[in-house]
Design a protein around this motif. Sequence first.
Motif, PDB file in Angstrom:
ATOM      1  N   PHE A 175      -7.007   1.247  -2.191  1.00  0.00           N
ATOM      2  CA  PHE A 175      -7.056   0.165  -1.217  1.00  0.00           C
ATOM      3  C   PHE A 175      -8.296   0.278  -0.340  1.00  0.00           C
ATOM      4  O   PHE A 175      -9.033  -0.696  -0.154  1.00  0.00           O
ATOM      5  CB  PHE A 175      -5.776   0.192  -0.368  1.00  0.00           C
ATOM      6  N   THR A 200       1.216  -2.911  -5.903  1.00  0.00           N
ATOM      7  CA  THR A 200       0.891  -1.924  -4.870  1.00  0.00           C
ATOM      8  C   THR A 200      -0.372  -1.183  -5.287  1.00  0.00           C
ATOM      9  O   THR A 200      -0.643  -0.996  -6.465  1.00  0.00           O
ATOM     10  CB  THR A 200       2.021  -0.891  -4.666  1.00  0.00           C
ATOM     11  N   LEU A 215      -3.424   4.255  -1.219  1.00  0.00           N
ATOM     12  CA  LEU A 215      -4.301   4.123  -0.055  1.00  0.00           C
ATOM     13  C   LEU A 215      -5.765   4.333  -0.410  1.00  0.00           C
ATOM     14  O   LEU A 215      -6.637   3.591   0.052  1.00  0.00           O
ATOM     15  CB  LEU A 215      -3.867   5.104   1.040  1.00  0.00           C
ATOM     16  N   ILE A 256       0.877  -1.173   0.000  1.00  0.00           N
ATOM     17  CA  ILE A 256       0.000   0.000   0.000  1.00  0.00           C
ATOM     18  C   ILE A 256       0.912   1.220   0.000  1.00  0.00           C
ATOM     19  O   ILE A 256       1.887   1.274   0.760  1.00  0.00           O
ATOM     20  CB  ILE A 256      -0.907   0.027   1.247  1.00  0.00           C
TER      21      ILE A 256
END
Length: 161
Positions: free
Chosen positions: A64, A58, A61, A29
């Motif tokens: 995510f 990845t 944020l 992240i």
Amino acid sequence: MPRLIQLCVTGSIAYGTNTEKSDVDLKGITINTPQETLGFNKTKDFEEKVLGGLEYKTDDLRRFLRFVAGGNPNVIERLWVPEECKLFTSSGGQILYKKRNELISKQYPIVISKWVGGELKKFDHLWANKPKEVAHLKRLLDCGINFCNTLEVYVKLQPSA
């Protein structure tokens, strides 16, 4: 340039189902700089690379957290990986681990059951002779049942009772 706040091993190694032929899945992240967040510098919200037997991904944020809010089990598991699978955690990453129960939706088991149900519909003709995929479905179902009972997500495959 995005900064890494969490990096962990996922996939079969985290599940405890890896073999000598298994690849290594690393997921992280990142958090963008203020300039990137405000759109002054162009940046992607994810990055993926495959190098031999290593797969690296990845998510920023915001992406995510969108996936966590939607109940995506492949993203949520990153918050519950076993300690030995945590490769890097910044102070921001530590906050995510501490707040993980507040981030996860109570709809999580429903999302898992719908996803597994959809996969099972394809089972006969697409998944024949694919024990790895069957084990993954069983693990996801067990994960949803465990969440209903304990409000915790476990990643590592649990021994059968």
